[in-house]
Write an enzyme that holds these catalytic residues in place. Structure first.
Site, short mmCIF file in Angstrom:
data_model
loop_
_atom_site.label_atom_id
_atom_site.label_comp_id
_atom_site.label_asym_id
_atom_site.label_seq_id
_atom_site.Cartn_x
_atom_site.Cartn_y
_atom_site.Cartn_z
N LEU A 124 0.82 -1.22 0.00
CA LEU A 124 0.00 0.00 0.00
C LEU A 124 0.86 1.27 0.00
O LEU A 124 0.37 2.36 0.31
CB LEU A 124 -0.96 0.01 1.19
CG LEU A 124 -1.99 -1.12 1.24
CD1 LEU A 124 -2.95 -0.93 2.42
CD2 LEU A 124 -2.79 -1.20 -0.05
N GLY A 125 2.14 1.11 -0.31
CA GLY A 125 2.97 2.30 -0.50
C GLY A 125 3.30 3.04 0.79
O GLY A 125 3.42 4.27 0.80
N SER A 152 6.11 3.12 2.54
CA SER A 152 7.41 3.80 2.55
C SER A 152 7.36 5.06 1.69
O SER A 152 7.88 6.11 2.09
CB SER A 152 8.53 2.86 2.08
OG SER A 152 8.25 2.35 0.80
N ASP A 193 5.13 4.68 -7.00
CA ASP A 193 4.64 4.90 -5.63
C ASP A 193 4.81 6.35 -5.18
O ASP A 193 3.90 6.95 -4.61
CB ASP A 193 5.46 4.07 -4.64
CG ASP A 193 5.06 2.63 -4.62
OD1 ASP A 193 4.55 2.15 -5.65
OD2 ASP A 193 5.27 1.98 -3.58
O1 PMV Z 1 4.95 -3.24 -2.63
P1 PMV Z 1 5.20 -1.83 -3.00
O2 PMV Z 1 4.09 -0.90 -2.61
O3 PMV Z 1 6.56 -1.37 -2.57
O4 PMV Z 1 5.21 -1.78 -4.63
C1 PMV Z 1 6.25 -2.36 -5.38
C2 PMV Z 1 5.93 -2.20 -6.84
C3 PMV Z 1 6.96 -2.77 -7.80
O5 PMV Z 1 6.47 -2.52 -9.12
C4 PMV Z 1 7.09 -4.28 -7.64
C5 PMV Z 1 8.34 -2.14 -7.64
C6 PMV Z 1 8.36 -0.68 -8.03
O6 PMV Z 1 9.20 0.05 -7.47
O7 PMV Z 1 7.59 -0.24 -8.91
#
Ligand code: PMV
Length: 329
Positions: free
Chosen positions: A117-118, A120, A164
């Protein structure tokens, strides 16, 4: 003392494939990380956090990870969390030309950690905004997004897309394709339901796994390309406000992510429960391996089905958040 907040997000389409230059459509959701930054008399950084997963901890940080705090959270997750805050503060120091500025930073977040859900990106985005404002500098959202991306890039060893951080800084639904990032206007009401298994995935390892598969098999590279096709089709459905088609494409996107090995037993169980609960569609969101799924359902069926699904720890609705990073006080 300045408090800023920034939203988390779900991926409507395109995670993983976005790392290889395909487009992705993340959507900001009304779950925020709030960061308070207060200048200190010295050059140190002191972080205080209350979070769904970090059950309350305080740590003083001066560049190395000594003085491990007593918290009930896996060490790598904690070190990674501190890495994000430390790098965000470095960006604020750089933007305000104040290399020796020390801060007390407080994190309050209603976004589960490492669950797709982003969390970080929201913490980093809000931290850059709060700390620069505390130093008397106001950055626009595009610059915050750019600086936040560089933080993620640094902490995640180069395995990060702009998706993100851009979404968290701008809010709403966005489209990201390599360095080309923009907001999508006139988005219909998207009835998101989120299921959370209480766990998290290792983004770096999951991204590396997809990279290996893609290098080894042409059909895995084709699968990544097919996710890009889904995103392009999804953009048209989004523009047309066609929720039925969006749902169908989400189902398809989940199948391809599963084929690339980034789903898990509980994520699959939640996706299937959502479908049986008459969701228009459902897929994992984010890196996968554990964490959250997102479904589209204007009615109660998906929430009820997920409540009775083994492995699903919590279920909640999340509205699209049209506002990105903002100052609170
Ligand atoms: O799990 P999250 O919210 O960190 O998303 C990662 C998304 C990826 O496409 C797998 C990596 C990225 O940085 O886009």
């Amino acid at each position: 003392m300045v408090t800023s907040s920034a939203p988390g997000k779900v991926y409507l389409f395109g995670e993983h494939a976005v790392v290889y230059g395909e487009p992705a459509v993340p959507c900001a959701i009304e779950r925020r990380a709030r960061i308070t930054a207060e200048r200190r008399g010295d050059d140190r950084l002191r972080v205080n956090a209350t979070d769904l997963t970090l059950d309350g901890f305080t740590v003083e940080y001066d560049g190395d990870a000594t003085g491990t705090p007593d918290v009930d959270v896996a060490e790598p997750l904690l070190e990674e969390g501190m890495g994000y805050v430390n790098e965000a503060i470095e960006q604020a120091r750089d933007a305000a030309d104040a290399p020796d500025a020390g801060f007390d930073v407080t994190i309050e977040s209603s976004i589960p950690l490492g669950a797709g859900l982003g969390s970080s990106a929201a913490v980093v985005t809000a931290a850059i905004d709060a700390a620069t404002r505390e130093l008397g500098v106001e950055l626009d959202a595009a610059e915050i997004a750019d600086r936040a991306y560089h933080v993620e890039y640094e902490v995640q060893d180069g395995q990060a897309s702009r998706a993100d951080t851009f979404c968290s800084a701008m809010g709403g639904a966005v489209r990201v394709e390599s360095d080309d990032c923009r907001r999508i206007d006139d988005v219909p009401n998207l009835p998101f339901v989120i299921g959370y298994d209480g766990g998290s995935g290792d983004t770096g390892a999951l991204v590396a796994g997809v990279r290996d598969l893609r290098e080894e098999y042409d059909f895995a590279a084709d699968t990544v390309g097919a996710i890009g096709d889904i995103v392009r089709q999804g953009e048209q459905a989004l523009e047309a406000g066609d929720l039925e088609e969006l749902g169908e494409l989400m189902d398809f996107n989940h199948g391809l992510l599963s084929a690339l090995g980034v789903s898990s037993r509980t994520l699959d169980a939640m996706v299937w429960a959502a479908r049986e609960g008459d969701a228009l569609g459902a897929k994992l969101t984010g890196a996968g391996g554990g964490g959250c799924i997102v479904a589209l359902d204007p009615d109660d069926g998906t929430e009820t089905a997920l409540r009775y699904t083994q492995g699903c720890e919590s279920v909640f609705r999340a509205e699209l958040d049209t506002e990105g990073v903002r100052v609170e006080s």
